[in-house]
Design an enzyme around this catalytic site. Sequence first.
Site: not given
Ligand SMILES: [Zn+2]
Length: 510
Positions: A283, A327, A356
């Site tokens: 993200h 996100e 992530d």
């Molecule tokens: Zn994150």
Amino acid sequence: MGVPSILALCATVASATAIQIPILASDNQAPIQAETGHPHGSKPLVNSTEIQDLISGDRLQRRAKQLFEIAKLGEAEYNHPTRVIGSAGHAGTLDYIYETILQLGDYYDISNQSFPAVSGNVFESRLVLGQDVPKSAAPMGLTPPTKDKQPVHGDLVLVKNEGCQTTDFPETVAGNIAFIKRGVCPFGTKSENAGRAGAVAAVVYNYEKDGVQGTLGTPSSFHVATFGLSGEEADPIIKKLEKGKSVDGIAYIDAEVKQILTVNIVAQTTEGDPNNVVMLGAHSDSVAEGPGINDDGSGTISLLEVATQLTKFNVSNAVRFAWWAGEEEGLLGSDYYVAQLPEEENQKIRLFMDYDMMASPNFAYQIYNATNAANPNGSEELRDLYIDWYEEQGLNYTFIPFDGRSDYDGFIRNGIPGGGIATGAEGIKTKKEQEQFGGKAGDWYDNCYHQLCDDLGNVNETAWIVNTKLIAHSIATYARSFKGFPERTLSVSSNAYSENVKYHGSRLFI
Ligand SMILES: [Zn+2]
Ligand SMILES: *[C@@H]1O[C@H](CO)[C@@H](O)[C@H](O)[C@H]1NC(C)=O
Ligand SMILES: *[C@@H]1O[C@H](CO)[C@@H](O)[C@H](O)[C@H]1NC(C)=O
Ligand SMILES: *[C@@H]1O[C@H](CO)[C@@H](O)[C@H](O)[C@H]1NC(C)=O
Ligand SMILES: *[C@@H]1O[C@H](CO)[C@@H](O)[C@H](O)[C@H]1NC(C)=O
Ligand SMILES: *[C@@H]1O[C@H](CO)[C@@H](O)[C@H](O)[C@H]1NC(C)=O
Ligand SMILES: *[C@@H]1O[C@H](CO)[C@@H](O)[C@H](O)[C@H]1NC(C)=O
Ligand SMILES: *[C@@H]1O[C@H](CO)[C@@H](O)[C@H](O)[C@H]1NC(C)=O
């Protein structure tokens, strides 16, 4: 500042572009580019070992420095570096991603997917209950401000059950502060019911000892200013209220919730079978509180770096990189993307890999425990690819719940196999994990998670290199072949997954 119009937002994006170019140009090192080792038309098929060997810590760190400079564009509005959606720091990040891929020429087709998002920002807040200022009081994500952004006063009124029905709210809630137990329905529903009953604010207290870092989710005109409170601090108040004693309170939230447009950036190889797509994402946004260099600057940069190195090879299957926006507001970008996919396009995506937080300072090598029993067929094969790789490197790993905390969620819910790796957020490292990975037991994996200090000092380079190599390996494996990997089935997902899901993004919603 008031609610910006969409035109005002475009102006922000345009001015960020203008500022960002001198920053990168003034970097006295040459722009980061891949040296092209093979003449066009004669690239070797991607090879895992070879692409892993091209990953270097220096290149990752150089990009991190660039991203931190970009986060500083957020200072004018936020007084500190940030890459939150709607900020100049995020606009700069999007330009940086776009420009980096654009420089790679016709190896990729790039597209922007613009979508509406709500962005919440709490500037100040305070809650007083009786004589006390509870330490655990935390404004919910996307909470509206209190009336006129001023403190409001009222008695605390205990709501029946969990406040999921309008009938749970006594008439005395009107003009007062609703005191509601967590559970059964989303926080947004409780806040909305409190608002309908005329409450001036709401407090949702936990059924567990800890505090509640929640979000109200999709804004409603009935939402009222809402705080989360720990079960521990709620307990004495509940006892008083149950005995018929009165407890008064003061609630204050200065916040804004605004509707903006933001952008997912998607880049797909022009070569490779477009009916069998290897998809992965990170993200592009951070939270408002800080620059987000680990969360998820690390994943964003890992993907840019692997995308750059991939251009030295040919692929059999198309590879599609995504940089999601929103996100942190609740997986907005990835949800939007999957929701927009026609069934035919959904079917072409063989799997989705989520990257992530690749470099937490007190890291563990975490693999999402995605099994075929609870998730689309193939998720477990992907999980096993990560296991095999860590084992081959002689590294330890742990499993973590696959429970909706990142952008894989929309994919799994729509029948696309998924998984991923991470290095840990606000969880606490155990003694055993200290033996397995080094670092410090008893501390968070990322002590700066969602804070201002998530800056250049907040990455462990060792972990970052290891995981970027693993990302390269995952791409190389599936870009060569899906041999032995389950075929796609229809986009119906198993309910076993949704039963385990409490999160939608980093914040609890229920
Ligand atoms: Zn994150
Ligand atoms: C990539 O491989 C395909 C066949 O697998 C071939 O047709 C194409 O020319 C190759 N492209 C490059 C750039 O090597
Ligand atoms: C990948 O490259 C390595 C090192 O050059 C080589 O040993 C290996 O055989 C290659 N793998 C495949 C599948 O071609
Ligand atoms: C796509 O978005 C990026 C980042 O905002 C921007 O720099 C670029 O100009 C956009 N491209 C198109 C074709 O709209
Ligand atoms: C992984 O998930 C499966 C169920 O899907 C569960 O049976 C297993 O205990 C989990 N493993 C770990 C280590 O959490
Ligand atoms: C893996 O964990 C064990 C303890 O369970 C530890 O002794 C070993 O050194 C660890 N391996 C690495 C590579 O850190
Ligand atoms: C990264 O982690 C490794 C293993 O725990 C440790 O040896 C190293 O000092 C760490 N590096 C930084 C910059 O914290
Ligand atoms: C999952 O995929 C495997 C391998 O392709 C296949 O044998 C199995 O029947 C599939 N399971 C389901 C539930 O579709």
